[in-house]
Design an enzyme around this catalytic site. Sequence first.
Site, PDB file in Angstrom:
ATOM      1  N   ASP A  30      11.033 208.158 -13.564  1.00  0.00           N
ATOM      2  CA  ASP A  30      11.171 207.346 -12.346  1.00  0.00           C
ATOM      3  C   ASP A  30      11.171 205.879 -12.739  1.00  0.00           C
ATOM      4  OD1 ASP A  30      10.719 208.345  -9.187  1.00  0.00           O
ATOM      5  OD2 ASP A  30      10.572 206.181  -9.538  1.00  0.00           O
ATOM      6  N   THR A  86      18.964 209.463  -1.089  1.00  0.00           N
ATOM      7  CA  THR A  86      20.285 209.185  -0.498  1.00  0.00           C
ATOM      8  C   THR A  86      20.085 208.844   0.985  1.00  0.00           C
ATOM      9  OG1 THR A  86      20.537 211.580  -0.183  1.00  0.00           O
ATOM     10  CG2 THR A  86      21.661 210.610  -2.079  1.00  0.00           C
ATOM     11  N   LEU A 153      14.291 223.110  -0.555  1.00  0.00           N
ATOM     12  CA  LEU A 153      12.845 223.213  -0.294  1.00  0.00           C
ATOM     13  C   LEU A 153      12.435 222.400   0.928  1.00  0.00           C
ATOM     14  CD1 LEU A 153      11.398 220.346  -1.249  1.00  0.00           C
ATOM     15  CD2 LEU A 153      11.666 221.314  -3.503  1.00  0.00           C
ATOM     16  N   GLU A 155       9.247 220.248   2.695  1.00  0.00           N
ATOM     17  CA  GLU A 155       7.958 219.619   2.415  1.00  0.00           C
ATOM     18  C   GLU A 155       6.869 220.461   3.081  1.00  0.00           C
ATOM     19  OE1 GLU A 155       8.196 215.508   3.603  1.00  0.00           O
ATOM     20  OE2 GLU A 155       9.980 215.227   2.385  1.00  0.00           O
ATOM     21  N   GLY A 256       9.593 221.271  20.608  1.00  0.00           N
ATOM     22  CA  GLY A 256       8.609 220.261  20.231  1.00  0.00           C
ATOM     23  C   GLY A 256       9.200 218.875  20.330  1.00  0.00           C
ATOM     24  N   GLY A 260      12.487 215.080  12.792  1.00  0.00           N
ATOM     25  CA  GLY A 260      12.435 213.841  12.002  1.00  0.00           C
ATOM     26  C   GLY A 260      12.456 214.193  10.536  1.00  0.00           C
ATOM     27  N   CYS A 263      15.239 214.309   5.920  1.00  0.00           N
ATOM     28  CA  CYS A 263      16.520 215.004   5.730  1.00  0.00           C
ATOM     29  C   CYS A 263      17.381 215.118   6.993  1.00  0.00           C
ATOM     30  CB  CYS A 263      16.266 216.384   5.151  1.00  0.00           C
ATOM     31  SG  CYS A 263      15.621 216.306   3.469  1.00  0.00           S
TER      32      CYS A 263
END
Length: 432
Positions: A30, A86, A153, A155, A256, A260, A263
């Site tokens: 990184d 991105t 995947l 979070e 709900g 957000g 992604c």
Amino acid sequence: MKLCMIGTGYVGLVSGVCFSDLGNEVICVDRDIKKIDNLKKGIIPIYEPGLDELVLKNYKNNRLKFSTNLKEAISQSDIVFICVGTPTKKNGSGADLSQIFNVAREIRSSISKFKIIITKSTVPVTTGDEIEKIISQKVSRKLFSIVSNPEFLREGEAIRDFTYPDRVVIGTSSKRSNTILKNLYAPLISKGAKYINCSRRAAELIKYASNAFLATKITFINELANLCEKLNINIEDISIGMGLDKRIGGRFLRAGPAYGGSCFPKDTKAITTTADKFKTNLSIIKSVIKSNENRSTLLLKRVFEILKNKIKNKKICFLGVTFKANTDDMRDSSCLSMIPSLIKKGAIINYYDPTGEKKEFKNKKNVTFSKDINFAVKYSDLIIIHTEWNDFKSINFKKATINKKVKIFDMRNIYSFTKMKKQKIDYFAIGR
Ligand code: NAD
């Protein structure tokens, strides 16, 4: 195999750690020096269940390394994964690919033997072609292969999702790269993951199409919840009744707040921008984006109704401010628009989040963070359950609050209406 992950964020770190756990030698790189220094000390930059133990285990056995030296990491690796961000362009709706192209320019000066270069980042269709062009300006095409391998995947479930994916998508027409990557993913394929080899452009589009479809499912059920509220129907019955149909499926079908996270908002915008560029109107996705953008305003209106339009000096407690439970990610959380709007109307906000205080609200007038859930709710006029952490599922509101007229707006439908009624709590939910 020797792997290098460029970008040690949610995707790069989790997939790097998981690849090392599968027996590969992985260097996570990184440009953020502090992040890498912390990782070397065992300090994990993100909240992700189970990640710290896995990092520690693989770091200790030397299969996992952290570095800021991109050149060195690339020259030591056979496969390079690009996992940088991105985000949406600052003044536009397309994806900002500057981090991707910067990496492509950095990589090309370190290739002296054959490397597979993979975009794991979510990138618009034809980005792989662009990366190939950039690298081939300095390096012979025989020495590298650009492959798309999008990551699916989530979070909060990232380790499980990486280890037991539904599918592994490899976008390449190179037989050599396909064979090597099938071998890399063999441990996941043997556990049931379907392996799909398709064109690079198809792989790039599969990722956007999947996210846009999931965002559509959420938005669809959110709009139906609005109708249920008018007709005195329980949206949960609709979700179950629809979800049990195998053609539909029950996941991502719970009403709900607005969706957000890092992604869905950016990817729905990016795919419509790509389609516009190629003169194709993705009208369904455009409509989803609009509906989702209106959702926070709509829920705010409900808050105003619940408080009978008397917002000034009302103590409002938010339980959870991230975009969903089990993550510390604040990107595009609906709280980022709801909390400032309530403050503008004179509300006093107190929030509790299991992942701690948020920089987005630090030093904001009339917003405070409580370290303790019981203290957070104690003096509230209204409690908004914004995310569905387990910590929020069994609060005794009668005991925890001193205001006998406290109201609860459960945006995740965690609690049962009847139980709340029995306790004589003024309880409001979504689509019920
Ligand atoms: P992130 O912002 O958490 O991490 C990106 C990392 O890249 C940062 O640590 C940044 O410092 C680093 N970086 C940027 N430029 C660099 C460079 N030149 N050299 C070295 N490091 C550099 O991003 P993320 O959430 O992990 O997402 C990465 C990509 O994966 C995005 O395209 C995203 O859409 C996609 N994705 C994300 C998720 C998710 O749940 N977060 C899931 C699937 C796919």
